[in-house]
Motif scaffolding. Sequence first.
Motif, PDB file in Angstrom:
ATOM      1  N   LEU A 111       0.838  -1.202   0.000  1.00 50.64           N
ATOM      2  CA  LEU A 111       0.000   0.000   0.000  1.00 50.64           C
ATOM      3  C   LEU A 111       0.873   1.253   0.000  1.00 50.64           C
ATOM      4  O   LEU A 111       0.483   2.286  -0.521  1.00 50.64           O
ATOM      5  N   GLY A 121      -7.086  -7.043  -0.381  1.00 47.16           N
ATOM      6  CA  GLY A 121      -7.135  -7.376  -1.804  1.00 47.16           C
ATOM      7  C   GLY A 121      -8.366  -8.196  -2.131  1.00 47.16           C
ATOM      8  O   GLY A 121      -8.982  -8.791  -1.246  1.00 47.16           O
ATOM      9  N   GLY A 122      -8.705  -8.240  -3.414  1.00 46.99           N
ATOM     10  CA  GLY A 122      -9.901  -8.978  -3.818  1.00 46.99           C
ATOM     11  C   GLY A 122      -9.639  -9.923  -4.973  1.00 46.99           C
ATOM     12  O   GLY A 122     -10.563 -10.429  -5.593  1.00 46.99           O
ATOM     13  N   GLY A 123      -8.369 -10.193  -5.264  1.00 45.27           N
ATOM     14  CA  GLY A 123      -8.016 -11.073  -6.377  1.00 45.27           C
ATOM     15  C   GLY A 123      -7.767 -12.506  -5.917  1.00 45.27           C
ATOM     16  O   GLY A 123      -7.975 -12.841  -4.736  1.00 45.27           O
ATOM     17  N   ASP A 124      -7.297 -13.339  -6.828  1.00 39.39           N
ATOM     18  CA  ASP A 124      -7.008 -14.744  -6.499  1.00 39.39           C
ATOM     19  C   ASP A 124      -5.946 -14.867  -5.416  1.00 39.39           C
ATOM     20  O   ASP A 124      -6.016 -15.754  -4.564  1.00 39.39           O
ATOM     21  N   SER A 125      -4.953 -13.971  -5.441  1.00 36.38           N
ATOM     22  CA  SER A 125      -3.903 -14.037  -4.416  1.00 36.38           C
ATOM     23  C   SER A 125      -4.500 -13.814  -3.038  1.00 36.38           C
ATOM     24  O   SER A 125      -4.175 -14.528  -2.090  1.00 36.38           O
ATOM     25  N   ARG A 171     -13.827  -2.603  -2.945  1.00 41.74           N
ATOM     26  CA  ARG A 171     -15.074  -2.525  -3.717  1.00 41.74           C
ATOM     27  C   ARG A 171     -16.113  -3.469  -3.115  1.00 41.74           C
ATOM     28  O   ARG A 171     -15.877  -4.086  -2.084  1.00 41.74           O
ATOM     29  N   ALA A 226      -2.116  -8.340  -0.324  1.00 39.40           N
ATOM     30  CA  ALA A 226      -2.186  -9.185  -1.535  1.00 39.40           C
ATOM     31  C   ALA A 226      -2.854  -8.390  -2.652  1.00 39.40           C
ATOM     32  O   ALA A 226      -3.946  -8.703  -3.116  1.00 39.40           O
ATOM     33  N   TYR A 256      -1.609 -13.166 -18.064  1.00 35.51           N
ATOM     34  CA  TYR A 256      -1.899 -14.549 -17.651  1.00 35.51           C
ATOM     35  C   TYR A 256      -1.194 -14.921 -16.349  1.00 35.51           C
ATOM     36  O   TYR A 256      -1.797 -15.549 -15.481  1.00 35.51           O
TER      37      TYR A 256
HETATM   38  P1  NAP Z   1      -4.956  -8.965  -9.110  1.00 34.41           P
HETATM   39  O1  NAP Z   1      -5.810  -9.960  -9.797  1.00 34.41           O
HETATM   40  O2  NAP Z   1      -4.411  -7.825  -9.878  1.00 34.41           O
HETATM   41  O3  NAP Z   1      -5.782  -8.427  -7.872  1.00 34.41           O
HETATM   42  C1  NAP Z   1      -5.289  -7.405  -7.059  1.00 34.41           C
HETATM   43  C2  NAP Z   1      -6.361  -7.039  -6.054  1.00 34.41           C
HETATM   44  O4  NAP Z   1      -5.836  -6.052  -5.179  1.00 34.41           O
HETATM   45  C3  NAP Z   1      -7.621  -6.459  -6.692  1.00 34.41           C
HETATM   46  O5  NAP Z   1      -8.763  -6.959  -6.062  1.00 34.41           O
HETATM   47  C4  NAP Z   1      -7.445  -4.954  -6.460  1.00 34.41           C
HETATM   48  O6  NAP Z   1      -8.671  -4.296  -6.251  1.00 34.41           O
HETATM   49  C5  NAP Z   1      -6.678  -4.915  -5.166  1.00 34.41           C
HETATM   50  N1  NAP Z   1      -5.839  -3.727  -5.074  1.00 34.41           N
HETATM   51  C6  NAP Z   1      -4.902  -3.287  -5.954  1.00 34.41           C
HETATM   52  N2  NAP Z   1      -4.305  -2.177  -5.511  1.00 34.41           N
HETATM   53  C7  NAP Z   1      -4.888  -1.890  -4.305  1.00 34.41           C
HETATM   54  C8  NAP Z   1      -4.708  -0.876  -3.354  1.00 34.41           C
HETATM   55  N3  NAP Z   1      -3.785   0.094  -3.524  1.00 34.41           N
HETATM   56  N4  NAP Z   1      -5.486  -0.886  -2.255  1.00 34.41           N
HETATM   57  C9  NAP Z   1      -6.407  -1.866  -2.059  1.00 34.41           C
HETATM   58  N5  NAP Z   1      -6.628  -2.874  -2.919  1.00 34.41           N
HETATM   59  C10 NAP Z   1      -5.867  -2.886  -4.037  1.00 34.41           C
HETATM   60  O7  NAP Z   1      -3.671  -9.658  -8.448  1.00 34.41           O
HETATM   61  P2  NAP Z   1      -3.505 -11.108  -7.825  1.00 34.41           P
HETATM   62  O8  NAP Z   1      -4.622 -11.471  -6.952  1.00 34.41           O
HETATM   63  O9  NAP Z   1      -2.128 -11.083  -7.280  1.00 34.41           O
HETATM   64  O10 NAP Z   1      -3.525 -12.072  -9.093  1.00 34.41           O
HETATM   65  C11 NAP Z   1      -2.644 -11.855 -10.202  1.00 34.41           C
HETATM   66  C12 NAP Z   1      -2.824 -12.946 -11.233  1.00 34.41           C
HETATM   67  O11 NAP Z   1      -2.368 -14.198 -10.699  1.00 34.41           O
HETATM   68  C13 NAP Z   1      -4.263 -13.148 -11.640  1.00 34.41           C
HETATM   69  O12 NAP Z   1      -4.299 -13.439 -13.003  1.00 34.41           O
HETATM   70  C14 NAP Z   1      -4.691 -14.338 -10.821  1.00 34.41           C
HETATM   71  O13 NAP Z   1      -5.733 -15.083 -11.423  1.00 34.41           O
HETATM   72  C15 NAP Z   1      -3.413 -15.152 -10.757  1.00 34.41           C
HETATM   73  N6  NAP Z   1      -3.389 -15.988  -9.528  1.00 34.41           N
HETATM   74  C16 NAP Z   1      -3.886 -17.254  -9.608  1.00 34.41           C
HETATM   75  C17 NAP Z   1      -3.887 -18.062  -8.486  1.00 34.41           C
HETATM   76  C18 NAP Z   1      -4.407 -19.472  -8.613  1.00 34.41           C
HETATM   77  O14 NAP Z   1      -5.153 -19.744  -9.514  1.00 34.41           O
HETATM   78  N7  NAP Z   1      -4.012 -20.391  -7.734  1.00 34.41           N
HETATM   79  C19 NAP Z   1      -3.430 -17.588  -7.266  1.00 34.41           C
HETATM   80  C20 NAP Z   1      -2.952 -16.287  -7.190  1.00 34.41           C
HETATM   81  C21 NAP Z   1      -2.947 -15.488  -8.339  1.00 34.41           C
HETATM   82  P3  NAP Z   1      -9.723  -4.099  -7.458  1.00 34.41           P
HETATM   83  O15 NAP Z   1     -10.357  -5.440  -7.656  1.00 34.41           O
HETATM   84  O16 NAP Z   1     -10.644  -3.068  -6.919  1.00 34.41           O
HETATM   85  O17 NAP Z   1      -8.916  -3.632  -8.620  1.00 34.41           O
END
Ligand code: NAP
Length: 327
Positions: free
Chosen positions: A130, A167-171, A192, A252, A300
């Motif tokens: 952050l 965070g709200g992503g897969d990680s 969100r 995350a 990806y």
């Molecule tokens: P991501 O998909 O980019 O998600 C990042 C999350 O953090 C989003 O929800 C975002 O919010 C939030 N965020 C970003 N900046 C922020 C801030 N300054 N303050 C608060 N929240 C913030 O990243 P990720 O979760 O690391 O995943 C990256 C890629 O790896 C994806 O393609 C994912 O599918 C993949 N992955 C896959 C697996 C698995 O399948 N086992 C596991 C981990 C990752 P918003 O939603 O509002 O933008």
Amino acid sequence: MSDTARKLVIIGSGPAGWTAAIYAARAQLDPIVYVGVPKQNPSIVLPGGQLMLTTEVENYPGFPEGITGPDMMQAFQKQAERFGTKVIGEDITEVDFDKDGGVHTLKTSAGKTVKAHAVVIATGATANWLGLENEMRLAMSGGGVSACAVCDGALPMFRDQPLAVIGGGDSAMEEATYLTKFASKVYVIHRRDELRASKIMQERYMKQPNAEVLWNKQVVDVLGDEKITGVELEDTVTGEKSTLDVKGLFVAIGHTPATEFLRETGLEFDDKGYIVLKSRSSATEIPGVFAAGDVADARYRQAVTAAGMGCQAALDAEHWLGEQGRI
Ligand code: NAP
């Protein structure tokens, strides 16, 4: 052409780097892989890349029962070494790419210089923060703030305690699900009212009895002197402030590619710093310089896609070296 130059140097040791090495070694390009030096929190960079921070990899084809990230990377390395890949535990800290495709010069963290006709950049990406003062302070001092639940979550300080994941992503889902095994409660704090994560990852977390999502909230401060005691939250809709007591905070919120050391080289980057490739190839703007894996793939970011890109980079490098009459 310099006789002392290596045919191929590979920078980085995740799935992209090792796969490039397997292909290059079998093509008798005598590759060297610079695996990097382990870095400490908050900028976690490990030889082996992000998979070293992953527990179970369930989606890499060929492993129906799953495999741990570190085991997978060890197997990749062993396979690369079997065909003669040389492995060096140093970082590449500086590069001088010859824009005309001559011999490239690389400097290592041990102060050495290595010359190469072709280079594959496979340095991956690192976790985002952050950027709050207290977040960084407590992350640096081991005060309960981390960007890697899989590395740190099992520490005694987090056992049976309330924890939060941002965070709200897969990680975020992966980290939060992992933490539910140790913690008394795991909050996901998301800015969100809808998660970005895939449905299966969401469900895995949501079905845990100690899971709770705090919607429309952002962390504006991290509280605590030596150890974290809580976070200050702001509602992103109403602006209302509140405090949440937690004994651990896991950030995350995505990743940034490890390309800082390449900025003045003439390579092209996108707005997030990922290397831009020529379409359907691993070639960069500079002849003889190729990129593979997360460092060049904001979309990806999977182990299997990174490995595929590593294969492409080795084949592209081999083809290019052949065209140049250098092999
Ligand atoms: P991501 O998909 O980019 O998600 C990042 C999350 O953090 C989003 O929800 C975002 O919010 C939030 N965020 C970003 N900046 C922020 C801030 N300054 N303050 C608060 N929240 C913030 O990243 P990720 O979760 O690391 O995943 C990256 C890629 O790896 C994806 O393609 C994912 O599918 C993949 N992955 C896959 C697996 C698995 O399948 N086992 C596991 C981990 C990752 P918003 O939603 O509002 O933008």
